[in-house]
Design an enzyme around this catalytic site. Structure first.
Site, PDB file in Angstrom:
ATOM      1  N   GLY A  38       2.133  13.194   1.978  1.00 22.21           N
ATOM      2  CA  GLY A  38       2.288  12.794   0.573  1.00 22.21           C
ATOM      3  C   GLY A  38       2.476  13.970  -0.357  1.00 22.21           C
TER       4      GLY A  38
ATOM      5  CB  ILE B 189      -6.542  14.363 -10.403  1.00 20.07           C
ATOM      6  CG1 ILE B 189      -7.865  14.602  -9.636  1.00 20.07           C
ATOM      7  CG2 ILE B 189      -5.647  15.601 -10.369  1.00 20.07           C
ATOM      8  CD1 ILE B 189      -8.766  15.677 -10.203  1.00 20.07           C
TER       9      ILE B 189
ATOM     10  CB  SER C 138       7.390  13.438  -2.107  1.00 16.55           C
ATOM     11  OG  SER C 138       6.522  12.348  -2.310  1.00 16.55           O
TER      12      SER C 138
ATOM     13  CE1 TYR D 224      -6.707   5.047  -3.631  1.00 20.63           C
ATOM     14  CE2 TYR D 224      -8.868   5.075  -4.681  1.00 20.63           C
ATOM     15  CZ  TYR D 224      -7.701   5.731  -4.320  1.00 20.63           C
ATOM     16  OH  TYR D 224      -7.533   7.054  -4.635  1.00 20.63           O
TER      17      TYR D 224
HETATM   18  P1  NAP Z   1       0.802   9.856  -5.903  1.00 20.54           P
HETATM   19  O1  NAP Z   1       1.272  10.685  -7.036  1.00 20.54           O
HETATM   20  O2  NAP Z   1       0.924   8.362  -5.986  1.00 20.54           O
HETATM   21  O3  NAP Z   1       1.572  10.365  -4.561  1.00 20.54           O
HETATM   22  C1  NAP Z   1       1.348   9.687  -3.360  1.00 20.54           C
HETATM   23  C2  NAP Z   1       2.017  10.441  -2.223  1.00 20.54           C
HETATM   24  O4  NAP Z   1       1.731   9.729  -1.019  1.00 20.54           O
HETATM   25  C3  NAP Z   1       3.536  10.507  -2.360  1.00 20.54           C
HETATM   26  O5  NAP Z   1       4.003  11.704  -1.798  1.00 20.54           O
HETATM   27  C4  NAP Z   1       4.002   9.327  -1.528  1.00 20.54           C
HETATM   28  O6  NAP Z   1       5.305   9.503  -0.963  1.00 20.54           O
HETATM   29  C5  NAP Z   1       2.959   9.324  -0.412  1.00 20.54           C
HETATM   30  N1  NAP Z   1       2.825   7.973   0.147  1.00 20.54           N
HETATM   31  C6  NAP Z   1       2.394   6.859  -0.502  1.00 20.54           C
HETATM   32  N2  NAP Z   1       2.468   5.799   0.323  1.00 20.54           N
HETATM   33  C7  NAP Z   1       2.964   6.256   1.504  1.00 20.54           C
HETATM   34  C8  NAP Z   1       3.306   5.648   2.734  1.00 20.54           C
HETATM   35  N3  NAP Z   1       3.158   4.330   2.923  1.00 20.54           N
HETATM   36  N4  NAP Z   1       3.799   6.416   3.727  1.00 20.54           N
HETATM   37  C9  NAP Z   1       3.968   7.747   3.538  1.00 20.54           C
HETATM   38  N5  NAP Z   1       3.673   8.386   2.398  1.00 20.54           N
HETATM   39  C10 NAP Z   1       3.184   7.649   1.395  1.00 20.54           C
HETATM   40  O7  NAP Z   1      -0.732  10.124  -5.539  1.00 20.54           O
HETATM   41  P2  NAP Z   1      -1.772  11.178  -6.196  1.00 20.54           P
HETATM   42  O8  NAP Z   1      -2.297  10.598  -7.452  1.00 20.54           O
HETATM   43  O9  NAP Z   1      -1.195  12.536  -6.185  1.00 20.54           O
HETATM   44  O10 NAP Z   1      -2.968  11.092  -5.124  1.00 20.54           O
HETATM   45  C11 NAP Z   1      -2.998  11.933  -3.982  1.00 20.54           C
HETATM   46  C12 NAP Z   1      -4.326  11.711  -3.252  1.00 20.54           C
HETATM   47  O11 NAP Z   1      -5.412  11.963  -4.150  1.00 20.54           O
HETATM   48  C13 NAP Z   1      -4.518  10.289  -2.746  1.00 20.54           C
HETATM   49  O12 NAP Z   1      -5.224  10.320  -1.526  1.00 20.54           O
HETATM   50  C14 NAP Z   1      -5.385   9.653  -3.810  1.00 20.54           C
HETATM   51  O13 NAP Z   1      -6.143   8.567  -3.313  1.00 20.54           O
HETATM   52  C15 NAP Z   1      -6.270  10.837  -4.172  1.00 20.54           C
HETATM   53  N6  NAP Z   1      -6.874  10.740  -5.513  1.00 20.54           N
HETATM   54  C16 NAP Z   1      -6.081  10.759  -6.627  1.00 20.54           C
HETATM   55  C17 NAP Z   1      -6.695  10.693  -7.883  1.00 20.54           C
HETATM   56  C18 NAP Z   1      -5.885  10.762  -9.163  1.00 20.54           C
HETATM   57  O14 NAP Z   1      -6.493  10.658 -10.244  1.00 20.54           O
HETATM   58  N7  NAP Z   1      -4.578  10.955  -9.104  1.00 20.54           N
HETATM   59  C19 NAP Z   1      -8.080  10.557  -7.973  1.00 20.54           C
HETATM   60  C20 NAP Z   1      -8.838  10.528  -6.817  1.00 20.54           C
HETATM   61  C21 NAP Z   1      -8.224  10.632  -5.586  1.00 20.54           C
HETATM   62  P3  NAP Z   1       6.630   8.872  -1.680  1.00 20.54           P
HETATM   63  O15 NAP Z   1       6.977   9.799  -2.823  1.00 20.54           O
HETATM   64  O16 NAP Z   1       7.656   8.862  -0.624  1.00 20.54           O
HETATM   65  O17 NAP Z   1       6.252   7.506  -2.147  1.00 20.54           O
END
Ligand code: NAP
Length: 254
Positions: free
Chosen positions: A12, A189, A14, A156
């Site tokens: 993930g 975040i 990208s 989740y």
């Molecule tokens: P994000 O911006 O939604 O990015 C998700 C990433 O995961 C993208 O690269 C996406 O690829 C990939 N992905 C999603 N579904 C997928 C699938 N079925 N197969 C392969 N790849 C997949 O997420 P984020 O907010 O940066 O979060 C990253 C991590 O931090 C996650 O584990 C999330 O639970 C955790 N987290 C985030 C927050 C927050 O506030 N953002 C808080 C706590 C924890 P594509 O671009 O191809 O879709």
């Protein structure tokens, strides 16, 4: 650069937190495998940025709800590199729904991407790390919602709760191969997709009075990837500005 010569897979990467983690690992000397669910402009742009810092890096797309695509991803990694030193299980999906309306197919999808895929990736990576006898680091990106449930996020939260205990099981069983496994329990975040009004809602709940940055998670990944923490395993490191410190944390009147 303390990670020079190490090879790292960041699922993930990208966009969002994963993209910053990939860039930060590359900046610290890693060859990085940049991953997304499919070929996309975002994946290509992230890869181009990483490649400028670390020219031998690789881009792979794999849909993580499909175990055969995970198998193919690791076959490609084994064909391209002599080993794998760092796995960051970062990719996750979310699909909020009231629990009484939550469809089983949505439950299954979130559990498969957010919990089963990290297990399968850890199994593949662990076998490579064991066979090459180079040791390694596995870092799972978890969430405060592993512990504090959030309305409409039952699937989740269940997946992240499972990821926390999976971290500890992996840590116990892989310790003898010099593989350390830890999780980062992330608070709120800011990513390019986090709307400003959501960011503002957190200000009164976070003692630090701000939302976190992707760099703050990436810095912890670099630390957990380094030899500075070879004696840390099975740990859950909270990076949340105090969000989960409890009822009194944001009540100066108490
Ligand atoms: P994000 O911006 O939604 O990015 C998700 C990433 O995961 C993208 O690269 C996406 O690829 C990939 N992905 C999603 N579904 C997928 C699938 N079925 N197969 C392969 N790849 C997949 O997420 P984020 O907010 O940066 O979060 C990253 C991590 O931090 C996650 O584990 C999330 O639970 C955790 N987290 C985030 C927050 C927050 O506030 N953002 C808080 C706590 C924890 P594509 O671009 O191809 O879709």
């Amino acid at each position: 650069m303390e990670l020079t010569g190490k090879t790292a897979l960041v699922t993930g990467s990208s966009r969002g937190i994963g993209k910053t983690i990939a860039l930060e690992l590359a900046r610290n000397g890693c060859i990085v495998i940049v991953h997304g669910s499919k070929e996309s402009d975002a994946l290509g742009e992230s890869f181009e940025k990483v490649k400028k810092l670390s020219p031998d890096s690789l881009m792979i797309s794999a849909e993580l709800s499909k175990p055969d695509e995970i198998d193919d991803m690791f076959s490609q990694i084994k064909q391209t590199f002599a080993g794998l030193d760092i796995l960051v299980n970062n990719a996750a999906t979310q699909n909020p729904s009231p629990i009484l309306e939550l469809k089983q197919e949505d439950w299954d999808r979130v559990l498969s991407v957010n919990l089963t895929a990290p297990f399968l990736c850890a199994q593949h990576a662990g076998r490579i790390m064991r066979d090459t006898k180079r040791g390694g680091k596995i870092i799972n990106i978890s969430s405060v919602h592993a512990y504090d449930a959030r309305r409409h996020y039952a699937h989740y939260s269940a997946a992240k709760g499972g990821l926390e205990t999976l971290t500890k099981s992996l840590a116990i069983e892989l310790a003898s191969y010099n593989i350390q496994v830890n999780s980062i329990v992330a608070g709120a975040i800011a990513t390019e997709l986090t709307p400003l009004d959501r960011q503002e809602k957190f200000l009164t709940s976070v003692p630090a009075a701000r939302i976190g940055t992707t760099e703050e998670i990436a810095q912890m990944v670099v630390f957990l990837s380094s030899n500075r923490c070879d004696y840390i395993t099975g740990a859950s490191i909270t990076v949340d500005g105090g969000l989960t410190l409890g009822f009194c944390a944001t009540r100066p009147d108490l």
